[in-house]
Design a protein around this motif. Structure first.
Motif, mmCIF file in Angstrom:
data_model
loop_
_atom_site.group_PDB
_atom_site.id
_atom_site.type_symbol
_atom_site.label_atom_id
_atom_site.label_comp_id
_atom_site.label_asym_id
_atom_site.label_seq_id
_atom_site.Cartn_x
_atom_site.Cartn_y
_atom_site.Cartn_z
ATOM 1 N N UNK A 1 -80.083 -49.505 -44.296
ATOM 2 C CA UNK A 1 -80.888 -48.817 -43.277
ATOM 3 C C UNK A 1 -80.599 -49.493 -41.942
ATOM 4 N N UNK A 2 -80.172 -48.690 -40.975
ATOM 5 C CA UNK A 2 -79.786 -49.242 -39.683
ATOM 6 C C UNK A 2 -81.029 -49.679 -38.918
ATOM 7 N N UNK A 3 -81.142 -50.969 -38.721
ATOM 8 C CA UNK A 3 -82.391 -51.556 -38.249
ATOM 9 C C UNK A 3 -82.147 -52.554 -37.128
ATOM 10 N N UNK A 4 -83.059 -52.576 -36.170
ATOM 11 C CA UNK A 4 -82.984 -53.550 -35.082
ATOM 12 C C UNK A 4 -84.360 -54.123 -34.778
ATOM 13 N N UNK A 5 -84.363 -55.343 -34.244
ATOM 14 C CA UNK A 5 -85.569 -55.846 -33.592
ATOM 15 C C UNK A 5 -85.280 -55.829 -32.101
ATOM 16 N N UNK A 6 -86.242 -55.378 -31.290
ATOM 17 C CA UNK A 6 -86.034 -55.520 -29.848
ATOM 18 C C UNK A 6 -85.898 -57.013 -29.582
ATOM 19 N N UNK A 7 -84.833 -57.437 -28.907
ATOM 20 C CA UNK A 7 -84.514 -58.868 -28.929
ATOM 21 C C UNK A 7 -85.452 -59.762 -28.112
ATOM 22 N N UNK A 8 -86.080 -59.228 -27.099
ATOM 23 C CA UNK A 8 -86.921 -60.081 -26.266
ATOM 24 C C UNK A 8 -88.375 -59.632 -26.322
ATOM 25 N N UNK A 9 -89.292 -60.572 -26.080
ATOM 26 C CA UNK A 9 -90.716 -60.251 -26.118
ATOM 27 C C UNK A 9 -91.132 -59.582 -24.814
ATOM 28 N N UNK A 10 -90.543 -58.415 -24.543
ATOM 29 C CA UNK A 10 -90.844 -57.691 -23.300
ATOM 30 C C UNK A 10 -92.157 -56.930 -23.467
ATOM 31 N N UNK A 11 -92.591 -56.302 -22.392
ATOM 32 C CA UNK A 11 -93.815 -55.483 -22.460
ATOM 33 C C UNK A 11 -93.633 -54.373 -23.486
ATOM 34 N N UNK A 12 -94.716 -54.067 -24.207
ATOM 35 C CA UNK A 12 -94.644 -53.090 -25.293
ATOM 36 C C UNK A 12 -94.149 -51.729 -24.787
ATOM 37 N N UNK A 13 -94.668 -51.331 -23.641
ATOM 38 C CA UNK A 13 -94.222 -50.084 -23.024
ATOM 39 C C UNK A 13 -92.714 -50.013 -22.869
ATOM 40 N N UNK A 14 -92.168 -51.096 -22.356
ATOM 41 C CA UNK A 14 -90.728 -51.164 -22.116
ATOM 42 C C UNK A 14 -89.970 -51.044 -23.441
ATOM 43 N N UNK A 15 -90.508 -51.692 -24.457
ATOM 44 C CA UNK A 15 -89.844 -51.659 -25.753
ATOM 45 C C UNK A 15 -89.865 -50.239 -26.338
ATOM 46 N N UNK A 16 -91.005 -49.574 -26.197
ATOM 47 C CA UNK A 16 -91.104 -48.193 -26.683
ATOM 48 C C UNK A 16 -90.140 -47.271 -25.948
ATOM 49 N N UNK A 17 -90.096 -47.437 -24.639
ATOM 50 C CA UNK A 17 -89.195 -46.588 -23.838
ATOM 51 C C UNK A 17 -87.744 -46.773 -24.278
ATOM 52 N N UNK A 18 -87.402 -48.031 -24.543
ATOM 53 C CA UNK A 18 -86.042 -48.346 -24.992
ATOM 54 C C UNK A 18 -85.721 -47.568 -26.271
ATOM 55 N N UNK A 19 -86.647 -47.611 -27.226
ATOM 56 C CA UNK A 19 -86.436 -46.897 -28.496
ATOM 57 C C UNK A 19 -86.277 -45.399 -28.246
ATOM 58 N N UNK A 20 -87.143 -44.864 -27.412
ATOM 59 C CA UNK A 20 -87.068 -43.429 -27.102
ATOM 60 C C UNK A 20 -85.725 -43.057 -26.508
ATOM 61 N N UNK A 21 -85.336 -43.800 -25.476
ATOM 62 C CA UNK A 21 -84.086 -43.464 -24.772
ATOM 63 C C UNK A 21 -82.871 -43.624 -25.666
ATOM 64 N N UNK A 22 -82.952 -44.584 -26.587
ATOM 65 C CA UNK A 22 -81.835 -44.781 -27.507
ATOM 66 C C UNK A 22 -81.812 -43.707 -28.595
ATOM 67 N N UNK A 23 -82.896 -42.946 -28.706
ATOM 68 C CA UNK A 23 -82.979 -41.936 -29.763
ATOM 69 C C UNK A 23 -83.267 -42.539 -31.123
ATOM 70 N N UNK A 24 -83.927 -43.692 -31.133
ATOM 71 C CA UNK A 24 -84.298 -44.318 -32.410
ATOM 72 C C UNK A 24 -85.568 -43.615 -32.900
ATOM 73 N N UNK A 25 -85.524 -42.998 -34.097
ATOM 74 C CA UNK A 25 -86.657 -42.135 -34.482
ATOM 75 C C UNK A 25 -87.930 -42.871 -34.914
ATOM 76 N N UNK A 26 -87.792 -44.100 -35.414
ATOM 77 C CA UNK A 26 -88.983 -44.816 -35.904
ATOM 78 C C UNK A 26 -89.142 -46.188 -35.244
ATOM 79 N N UNK A 27 -90.423 -46.572 -35.025
ATOM 80 C CA UNK A 27 -90.708 -47.913 -34.514
ATOM 81 C C UNK A 27 -91.766 -48.554 -35.406
ATOM 82 N N UNK A 28 -91.527 -49.795 -35.797
ATOM 83 C CA UNK A 28 -92.584 -50.544 -36.488
ATOM 84 C C UNK A 28 -93.372 -51.304 -35.428
#
Lengths: 452, 452
Positions: free
Chosen positions: A394-421
């Motif tokens: 399963x292709x999986x990533x952790x957002x590498x830095x402890x950035x603001x949650x909003x920023x992390x969510x936006x990153x996932x959205x823009x990358x087209x990653x369908x799921x976030x834990x």
């Protein structure tokens, strides 16, 4: 370097989405090439200049990219010589290598060079870039891929039958229904030229005929007359200008027209064999059609000539082509090796699939799930989970830095990653579907199943 | 062309078996790159010369293949100029493009050029050929593939942890157990140079230290003295010459040695984080080791440095390497973009797998079954059967010509095709296993199942 960097004109960068789509097409080609018994080879990007030069005509020679010799390449050119030399003469002194212009000449070179290791008939496929110094324009690039399947060392017409099936199999799996595989035969064209008394003008005749759908009947006739083909001959070829009907009807018309030409009749028989067997075996989604105006690289082909047209309604030139050439390897000294092959136009197929929305969504879904980063204390637990998911492919990533949650969510959205834990707590995972917004709390086993 | 054709020195043709083996390795890399969230990009084979020149040092510039401008490239060079010009000056006038030398500089160029479309951190992988005009020798080629995974835009040390895991995952799936992933840190090397009072000789110092396993302790000391490093400094670095123990023991020794160097301590902390987490998460088949002599492209790396050694007993240089570079894209005007990446040496990995017999047999089995050709009367029935097998993704061929049976059998044997259908009679197929010689008569359903 202050200015924004760029790439040479006619070349392209491919983004992740583009590479994934291209690889999707290539993977399907590979599967079918191999199902049909074709084996992959690869040749070097550059060849010795004398392998390439003179094989593609004057225009081709001009379009070949030449590589400068390394080191002091002027060492052996005297300064007197330099005063009077022209660039063509200089090229042969300072350049010994050139980028390949197509895959056919390198293939012929490969066959001759490795003839003692090869079992003939040799069915090979090759998917590699080629380079041409053409003027770049829409859909024409200076670096582009060719995808070729050829068989050398067999004159069996079953090869032609199989190549039609191979086209059909690839396009069917790509979901590209309704392509037309056009077929003709060099012997038909020679036969026509013969019966109208224009054998000496075969090239002029076919070049003009090939333009029928571009310049129309009158245009073709005008060009033929200009080239010295007689009015009388034009009367004889009149049937070709309205050459309609089923393949069988067309073949019958050709039989009549060519009855006095031995070569023409041979061409009719070959077409009959190929079309009959393709028809009896059946195609999945493509249509075979006989097109007597089809000429392509006439000087090259000696038997069947193929060209594939995109489905009606898609404005795109041919998306594939090929044919039989009786003396493929003669240029390198190995005589009597008949070859027949086809090529797929990767770039154009890509454009057609894109236009028709035929790329499956999954092709461009890269990473399936991203874990938010809550800082060092939780990262280790996240990494442990990720490790287990990756073992399950399963292709999986952790957002590498402890950035603001909003920023992390936006990153996932823009990358087209369908799921976030979003959270891990007591062995339970809060999994959010980015598209639907739906959120569930699940254990690892359910998490893994959901993402599979 | 009478002489046997050849290819430029340092380049290679790849036979079907070789391509299949290479693709097997590449497919495994791709899978794991993507499991780890890396996305594929591709860049053009040639770049504008100013993108490449000056990025690899003088030696690198010399080894870059330059492409001659097309058309009359002498047009703008006067014949007076030609009399006095040297080849380097001439090159800049007649060549604007060059073949890429590695994948890192094109990647940096890509990131800067497409920065507005990219979501950072950007994890990309790239598997493409590069070209170097190096003197060819065993295992060194002028055209070879690089397989790189890099992330840009994150300083998180979890990236380093993941890259170690990624190496382990790929080599484990390749069945290549016992590789050693060596790690070091540029800050450790800087710290050592600092505490021994040789900061101004950092490069000389590390270049010499890097040779420890080649020229031994005495050789290294001799070279250091020659480069002007003091006897006193050599006494201080003495512990490095017998730097044994577990990673934890080595880290503790470094803590003591580097206690007075802020940069050195930072390096120790980084190593500690990476090694601790790799150890706690666990590796499948590889071993992580701290190697303080590891320098690689020192000018380049600013943090972690990686190198992978083949399993003991295999005489092969490094099969991978990488590291962190704090200013990857600065050369193209985008500052403060830290990058970290690793590279897999495809050619060497291939040689190691071959030497150890680790390629699965299935990799090189192309066509699964060949139908003998009994002439036209039976060919149609054969082709009907073949068509059905191919739909089931069974790689199938008919021998194309009605040659002697012996010849057809020999062909199948030499091609390594494991099964031959000898006869079709009343819907039953006589299937011969070429290897065992065993022969059975089966219906289509059993035939299909046997070959699946």
């Amino acid at each position: 370097m202050a200015s924004k960097p760029s790439i040479p004109k006619g070349t392209r960068d491919f983004s992740p989405v583009e590479v994934s789509k291209r690889n999707y097409i290539i993977a399907i080609m590979r599967t079918h090439f191999e199902n049909y018994g074709y084996q992959p080879i690869e040749t070097p990007s550059f060849e010795n200049s004398d392998t390439l030069m003179g094989k593609y005509g004057e225009e081709g020679d001009r379009l070949i990219f030449k590589i400068l010799n390394n080191g002091d390449y002027l060492d052996k050119v005297s300064s007197e010589e330099l005063q009077t030399i022209n660039y063509k003469q200089l090229t042969s002194k300072i350049s010994e290598k050139a980028l390949r212009y197509d895959l056919t000449v390198p293939f012929a070179r490969y066959v001759v060079q490795h003839q003692s290791e090869i079992e003939f008939p040799f069915k090979r496929y090759q998917i590699q870039p080629v380079w041409r110094a053409d003027r770049p324009q829409k859909g024409r690039f200076r670096e582009f891929y060719q995808c070729d399947a050829d068989v050398v060392g067999s004159t069996s017409l079953w090869q032609e039958v199989e190549l039609v099936q191979l086209y059909d199999a690839v396009f069917a799996e790509l979901g590209l229904y309704g392509v037309t595989i056009k077929i003709n035969n060099r012997k038909i064209l020679s036969g026509i030229a013969e019966v109208i008394g224009a054998s000496d003008k075969l090239i002029d005749f076919t070049v003009a005929l090939d333009k029928l759908d571009k310049i129309g009947e009158d245009g073709v006739k005008k060009e033929m007359l200009e080239k010295g083909i007689s009015e009388e001959a034009l009367v004889k070829v009149q049937p070709l200008f309205n050459f309609t009907g089923t393949i069988q009807e067309k073949i019958e018309k050709l039989s009549v027209l060519l009855s006095s030409s031995e070569e023409g009749i041979k061409g009719v028989e070959e077409l009959q064999f190929i079309c009959d067997n393709v028809s009896k075996l059946g195609l999945q989604k493509a249509t075979l059609d006989l097109d007597v105006t089809l000429a392509r690289g006439l000087n090259y082909y000696t038997g069947a000539i193929f060209e594939v047209a995109a489905p009606e309604g898609v404005a795109m030139g041919s998306i594939g082509g090929g044919g039989r050439y009786d003396d493929l390897t003669g240029i390198f000294g190995l005589k009597n090796m008949s070859g027949v092959g086809i090529s797929f136009g990767l770039d154009r197929i890509y454009l057609v699939l894109d236009e028709l929305g035929l790329f499956p969504e999954t092709v461009t879904t890269a990473t399936k799930v991203m874990f938010l980063n809550f800082g060092e204390t939780q990262s280790f637990e996240v990494m442990q989970t990720i490790q287990k998911l990756r073992v399950a492919n399963i292709k999986t990533e952790m957002y590498p830095d402890a950035a603001k949650i909003d920023k992390q969510f936006k990153y996932a959205e823009r990358r087209g990653i369908p799921f976030v834990v979003k959270e891990i707590s007591n062995g339970l995972f809060t999994l959010k579907n980015i598209i639907s917004g739906e959120q569930v709390q699940v254990d690892f086993s359910t998490l893994s199943k959901t993402l599979k």
